[in-house]
Design a protein around this motif. Structure first.
Motif, PDB file in Angstrom:
ATOM      1  N   ILE A  14      -1.583 -28.035 -29.424  1.00  8.50           N
ATOM      2  CA  ILE A  14      -3.047 -28.057 -29.428  1.00  8.50           C
ATOM      3  C   ILE A  14      -3.565 -29.215 -28.581  1.00  8.50           C
ATOM      4  O   ILE A  14      -4.497 -29.064 -27.776  1.00  8.50           O
ATOM      5  N   VAL A  15      -2.956 -30.389 -28.743  1.00  2.40           N
ATOM      6  CA  VAL A  15      -3.367 -31.561 -27.962  1.00  2.40           C
ATOM      7  C   VAL A  15      -3.172 -31.301 -26.471  1.00  2.40           C
ATOM      8  O   VAL A  15      -4.050 -31.592 -25.652  1.00  2.40           O
ATOM      9  N   VAL A  16      -2.031 -30.725 -26.106  1.00  2.00           N
ATOM     10  CA  VAL A  16      -1.755 -30.452 -24.688  1.00  2.00           C
ATOM     11  C   VAL A  16      -2.769 -29.467 -24.113  1.00  2.00           C
ATOM     12  O   VAL A  16      -3.308 -29.673 -23.016  1.00  2.00           O
ATOM     13  N   SER A  17      -3.064 -28.397 -24.855  1.00  5.08           N
ATOM     14  CA  SER A  17      -4.011 -27.392 -24.361  1.00  5.08           C
ATOM     15  C   SER A  17      -5.402 -27.983 -24.169  1.00  5.08           C
ATOM     16  O   SER A  17      -6.092 -27.665 -23.189  1.00  5.08           O
ATOM     17  N   SER A  32       0.529 -22.344 -14.885  1.00  7.46           N
ATOM     18  CA  SER A  32       1.828 -22.812 -15.372  1.00  7.46           C
ATOM     19  C   SER A  32       1.784 -23.043 -16.877  1.00  7.46           C
ATOM     20  O   SER A  32       2.742 -22.728 -17.594  1.00  7.46           O
ATOM     21  N   THR A  33       0.677 -23.597 -17.370  1.00  9.68           N
ATOM     22  CA  THR A  33       0.532 -23.833 -18.807  1.00  9.68           C
ATOM     23  C   THR A  33       0.551 -22.521 -19.578  1.00  9.68           C
ATOM     24  O   THR A  33       1.203 -22.412 -20.626  1.00  9.68           O
ATOM     25  N   VAL A  34      -0.149 -21.525 -19.073  1.00 13.87           N
ATOM     26  CA  VAL A  34      -0.171 -20.218 -19.741  1.00 13.87           C
ATOM     27  C   VAL A  34       1.230 -19.613 -19.790  1.00 13.87           C
ATOM     28  O   VAL A  34       1.674 -19.112 -20.836  1.00 13.87           O
ATOM     29  N   LEU A  35       1.951 -19.669 -18.686  1.00 14.21           N
ATOM     30  CA  LEU A  35       3.297 -19.097 -18.650  1.00 14.21           C
ATOM     31  C   LEU A  35       4.243 -19.841 -19.600  1.00 14.21           C
ATOM     32  O   LEU A  35       5.068 -19.222 -20.280  1.00 14.21           O
ATOM     33  N   LEU A  36       4.137 -21.158 -19.641  1.00 16.41           N
ATOM     34  CA  LEU A  36       4.990 -21.938 -20.528  1.00 16.41           C
ATOM     35  C   LEU A  36       4.678 -21.661 -21.997  1.00 16.41           C
ATOM     36  O   LEU A  36       5.574 -21.586 -22.837  1.00 16.41           O
ATOM     37  N   PHE A  37       3.397 -21.487 -22.303  1.00 18.14           N
ATOM     38  CA  PHE A  37       2.997 -21.247 -23.692  1.00 18.14           C
ATOM     39  C   PHE A  37       3.359 -19.851 -24.170  1.00 18.14           C
ATOM     40  O   PHE A  37       3.285 -19.571 -25.370  1.00 18.14           O
ATOM     41  N   THR A  38       3.718 -18.954 -23.267  1.00 18.86           N
ATOM     42  CA  THR A  38       4.142 -17.612 -23.678  1.00 18.86           C
ATOM     43  C   THR A  38       5.648 -17.548 -23.956  1.00 18.86           C
ATOM     44  O   THR A  38       6.134 -16.508 -24.424  1.00 18.86           O
ATOM     45  N   LEU A  39       6.372 -18.629 -23.701  1.00 21.01           N
ATOM     46  CA  LEU A  39       7.822 -18.614 -23.918  1.00 21.01           C
ATOM     47  C   LEU A  39       8.210 -18.263 -25.359  1.00 21.01           C
ATOM     48  O   LEU A  39       9.173 -17.507 -25.565  1.00 21.01           O
ATOM     49  N   LEU A  90      -9.843 -20.675 -21.721  1.00 18.66           N
ATOM     50  CA  LEU A  90      -9.551 -20.767 -23.150  1.00 18.66           C
ATOM     51  C   LEU A  90      -8.228 -20.113 -23.530  1.00 18.66           C
ATOM     52  O   LEU A  90      -7.806 -20.209 -24.688  1.00 18.66           O
ATOM     53  N   VAL A  91      -7.577 -19.456 -22.576  1.00 17.13           N
ATOM     54  CA  VAL A  91      -6.340 -18.740 -22.884  1.00 17.13           C
ATOM     55  C   VAL A  91      -5.246 -19.653 -23.432  1.00 17.13           C
ATOM     56  O   VAL A  91      -4.569 -19.289 -24.405  1.00 17.13           O
ATOM     57  N   PRO A  92      -5.009 -20.870 -22.881  1.00 13.24           N
ATOM     58  CA  PRO A  92      -3.987 -21.743 -23.491  1.00 13.24           C
ATOM     59  C   PRO A  92      -4.265 -22.053 -24.962  1.00 13.24           C
ATOM     60  O   PRO A  92      -3.342 -22.026 -25.790  1.00 13.24           O
ATOM     61  N   GLY A  93      -5.519 -22.325 -25.302  1.00 17.30           N
ATOM     62  CA  GLY A  93      -5.860 -22.573 -26.704  1.00 17.30           C
ATOM     63  C   GLY A  93      -5.659 -21.351 -27.569  1.00 17.30           C
ATOM     64  O   GLY A  93      -5.206 -21.459 -28.725  1.00 17.30           O
TER      65      GLY A  93
END
Length: 230
Positions: A14-17, A32-39, A90-93
């Motif tokens: 949450i902090v990173v997003s 890159s954040t979105v792709l990493l968060f889908t792992l 807002l997708v990463p969150g």
């Protein structure tokens, strides 16, 4: 592999997003954040959900980069900007929220809150919130099954063809049931003793595992990229 994550790992996500959102990061860093968060979804074989989020994100990104600059109508520009740019950021969150619901349990969150001595009202409110949306989703499925049993068309196509009927038969029962669901969940949480004063214990023991260590490393990548000027 990621079926059970420590709540502290989710809080770090949450902090990173939020840092990525506040930094107004570049498109490459955001993607890159979105792709990493889908792992976590890929490792748990939830390919349909992960693939749908990735496809939706890149459709929004493509529209904002190549289509939106050519829109000259101000009436269309603002809502399209909200859909392609505002919601996209807002997708990463949103991904972190899905990870929290799918890969942690309510018992783990309550154990963490007890360990941190958070106020009772916060713990009770969070417990009700955590269980509210899954309960509403189950009610929604029951309503859809009842409509299908009666031969009433459901889904997006049914909404397009008969929006008034969809609103009457689906949304109104859900809204009427929402307050009752919240009340029932609150009673259930209080019955389990979460609102009692004094020191409380928990059967759930929180430990950071190798999976959490890997996930924390993955979550740190966007911050490292941002610090490196990516």
């Amino acid at each position: 592999m990621f079926s059970h994550l420590d709540p502290r790992t989710i809080l770090y996500y949450i902090v990173v997003s939020q840092i990525i959102l506040l930094l107004d990061a570049s498109v490459l860093l955001e993607a890159s954040t979105v792709l990493l968060f889908t792992l976590p979804f890929w490792f748990n074989h939830q390919w349909r959900l992960a693939g749908g989020i990735v496809v939706l994100y890149f459709l929004q990104l493509t529209a904002s980069l190549f289509w939106l600059p050519h829109v000259n109508n101000a009436v269309l520009l603002y809502p399209l900007s909200m859909l392609t740019t505002g919601f996209r950021e807002l997708v990463p969150g949103i991904l972190v929220g899905l990870i929290a619901f799918k890969f942690t349990t309510l018992a783990a969150w309550i154990s963490l809150f007890k360990k941190w001595h958070l106020p009772k009202f916060f713990t009770v409110s969070f417990a009700v919130f955590f269980r509210f949306f899954p309960t509403i989703r189950a009610d929604y499925r029951q309503i859809r099954d009842a409509l299908a049993f009666r031969g009433i068309e459901r889904g997006f196509l049914g909404f397009v063809k008969h929006p008034g009927q969809t609103f009457e038969l689906i949304l109104i029962p859900l809204l009427m049931n929402a307050s009752q669901v919240a009340s029932d969940l609150t009673i259930s949480v209080l019955t389990k003793g979460l609102g009692l004063t004094g020191r409380q214990t928990s059967m759930v023991v929180l430990r950071l595992t190798k999976v959490d260590a890997f996930d924390l490393a993955v979550g740190s990548v966007p911050i490292l990229l941002a610090l490196g000027g990516f």
